[in-house]
Design a protein around this motif. Structure first.
Motif, PDB file in Angstrom:
ATOM      1  N   GLN A   1     -12.978   3.669  -6.938  1.00  0.00           N
ATOM      2  CA  GLN A   1     -11.729   3.902  -6.221  1.00  0.00           C
ATOM      3  C   GLN A   1     -10.950   2.604  -6.053  1.00  0.00           C
ATOM      4  O   GLN A   1      -9.724   2.583  -6.207  1.00  0.00           O
ATOM      5  CB  GLN A   1     -12.029   4.525  -4.851  1.00  0.00           C
TER       6      GLN A   1
ATOM      7  N   ALA B   1      -3.551   0.811 -10.302  1.00  0.00           N
ATOM      8  CA  ALA B   1      -2.259   1.386  -9.891  1.00  0.00           C
ATOM      9  C   ALA B   1      -1.283   0.281  -9.508  1.00  0.00           C
ATOM     10  O   ALA B   1      -0.096   0.343  -9.846  1.00  0.00           O
ATOM     11  CB  ALA B   1      -2.473   2.345  -8.720  1.00  0.00           C
TER      12      ALA B   1
ATOM     13  N   ASN C   1      -9.448   1.753  -9.394  1.00  0.00           N
ATOM     14  CA  ASN C   1      -8.282   2.595  -9.645  1.00  0.00           C
ATOM     15  C   ASN C   1      -7.074   2.115  -8.847  1.00  0.00           C
ATOM     16  O   ASN C   1      -5.937   2.164  -9.324  1.00  0.00           O
ATOM     17  CB  ASN C   1      -8.590   4.047  -9.289  1.00  0.00           C
ATOM     18  N   TYR C   2      -7.345   1.662  -7.626  1.00  0.00           N
ATOM     19  CA  TYR C   2      -6.260   1.179  -6.764  1.00  0.00           C
ATOM     20  C   TYR C   2      -5.613  -0.073  -7.366  1.00  0.00           C
ATOM     21  O   TYR C   2      -4.392  -0.189  -7.436  1.00  0.00           O
ATOM     22  CB  TYR C   2      -6.814   0.877  -5.373  1.00  0.00           C
TER      23      TYR C   2
ATOM     24  N   ASP D   1       0.825  -1.203   0.000  1.00  0.00           N
ATOM     25  CA  ASP D   1       0.000   0.000   0.000  1.00  0.00           C
ATOM     26  C   ASP D   1       0.866   1.262   0.000  1.00  0.00           C
ATOM     27  O   ASP D   1       0.620   2.200  -0.771  1.00  0.00           O
ATOM     28  CB  ASP D   1      -0.920   0.003   1.221  1.00  0.00           C
TER      29      ASP D   1
ATOM     30  N   LEU E   1      -3.895   7.578  -8.203  1.00  0.00           N
ATOM     31  CA  LEU E   1      -4.788   7.455  -7.055  1.00  0.00           C
ATOM     32  C   LEU E   1      -5.433   8.773  -6.663  1.00  0.00           C
ATOM     33  O   LEU E   1      -6.415   8.791  -5.921  1.00  0.00           O
ATOM     34  CB  LEU E   1      -4.014   6.881  -5.856  1.00  0.00           C
TER      35      LEU E   1
ATOM     36  N   ARG F   1       1.165   3.940  -3.186  1.00  0.00           N
ATOM     37  CA  ARG F   1       0.782   5.342  -2.977  1.00  0.00           C
ATOM     38  C   ARG F   1       1.969   6.282  -3.234  1.00  0.00           C
ATOM     39  O   ARG F   1       1.777   7.432  -3.622  1.00  0.00           O
ATOM     40  CB  ARG F   1       0.227   5.530  -1.563  1.00  0.00           C
TER      41      ARG F   1
END
Length: 347
Positions: free
Chosen positions: A321, A328, A324-325, A144, A155, A148
């Motif tokens: 969301q 990514a 999208n995560y 994670d 994100l 990020r």
């Protein structure tokens, strides 16, 4: 005889060496910053876990593809090496905090409080050991944090949900948005005691109170203050909130007789004495709603101001969301694979 035994021994020795070589050979090697083998034993153990999980979900364990599992192990190793190279650090304090959060979440979802030892035992029963679970938490935090860091642009994109998307979701899932029959109640309540004679006296008392309320000798609200032993609702004119017909937990706690009276008494009316599983009640019906399919502008439930439309927007936004995560994560995996040397030996 000795010669035949020697030949047999040589054959057995060669076979054993070949078998050992097969077992010892890695399933793959991965190099981003260092060369790391992924052993066959590691792959087989991971495949076994996926097969067990598939069986628990009623799926065919043989549908698990070892090559796909191997690629997941490769991706995990690339994440570890990439995160270490780029300065991502997960401390014991971060793992401790996440572990405590999991405990708090479990307590909130079950309505129970667990000691640390009890929670540790729950984790052990479900994940093998506390150490294994903490290691999984560490890996999750690492992924994670790394995603990020490297994919902040992906994100940070604002999620937009159009009216057309809301309308389409509602039409396809309209039967999900059904409000069960509900009533809002107030009550005057005296619980059972360990003394049957006292219980009989309490029931007789409430029967007189019910009669006085119906004759107008005393108001329901005043009777609540004078006679009810429910301290939580006593200062709210006996209001105990909404009861839904499909609430099986409430039904088990209160009993069929309570439900029958609550849902068959007219709004504004006061019932006779009702015996529940816990004591004696006089009910006053404050509101009643029949079962219906909710419209977009309706509240999800009588106890919340959230409308069906707002709920759908929130659900669709959360799904986008999450999508999208994952995108990514996949993008970062592609970047790492392009920079790494991956040698898959598994056949």
């Amino acid at each position: 005889m000795k010669r035949r035994f020697s030949v047999l021994a040589v054959i057995l020795l060669i076979g054993t060496m070949a078998f050992a070589a097969t077992i010892g050979a890695p399933a793959a090697t991965v190099r981003l910053t260092k060369t790391t083998p992924i052993s066959m034993a590691n792959l087989e153990a991971e495949v076994a876990q996926y097969k067990a999980s598939a069986a628990e979900q009623g799926k065919d364990p043989e549908s698990v593809d070892p090559l796909q599992v191997l690629n997941l192990l490769i991706n995990n190793e690339l994440f570890r090496q990439g995160a270490a190279r780029d300065g991502v650090k997960i401390t014991d304090a971060m793992v401790d905090s996440a572990y405590e959060s999991q405990k708090a979440n479990l307590e909130a979802s079950t309505g129970q409080t667990f000691t640390d030892a009890q929670f540790d035992q729950i984790i052990t029963n479900n994940f093998g050991s506390v150490d294994a679970y903490r290691k999984a938490i560490q890996e999750q935090l690492m992924v994670d944090s790394y995603v990020r860091m490297k994919k902040a642009d992906m994100l940070s994109e604002k999620v937009q949900i159009s009216d057309a998307e809301v309308s389409s979701f509602y039409r396809k899932n309209k039967t999900r948005f059904v409000s069960p029959e509900t009533v809002k109640l107030s009550h005057i309540y005296i619980p059972f005691t360990d003394d049957s004679q006292k219980d009989a006296q309490n029931k007789a008392l409430l029967e007189r109170v019910a009669s006085d309320i119906k004759s107008g000798a005393i108001s329901f609200e005043k009777a609540v203050v004078q006679y009810s032993e429910d301290t939580q609702s006593k200062n709210k004119a006996g209001d105990i909130g909404w009861l839904t017909m499909d609430n099986t937990e409430a039904l088990a706690g209160l009993g069929d007789a309570f439900f029958d009276v609550a849902f068959s008494t007219d709004v504004g009316s006061v019932s006779d004495v009702v015996t529940s599983n816990t004591g004696y009640h006089i009910l006053k019906i404050l509101a009643h709603n029949d079962t219906k399919i909710l419209q977009l502008e309706d509240q999800i439930s009588p106890t919340t101001s959230t409308t069906v439309e707002q709920y759908i927007r929130s659900e669709l936004a959360a799904a986008k969301q999450q999508s999208n995560y994952y995108a990514a994560i996949n993008s970062l995996v592609d970047d790492l694979r392009k920079s790494a040397t991956v040698n898959i030996l598994y056949k």
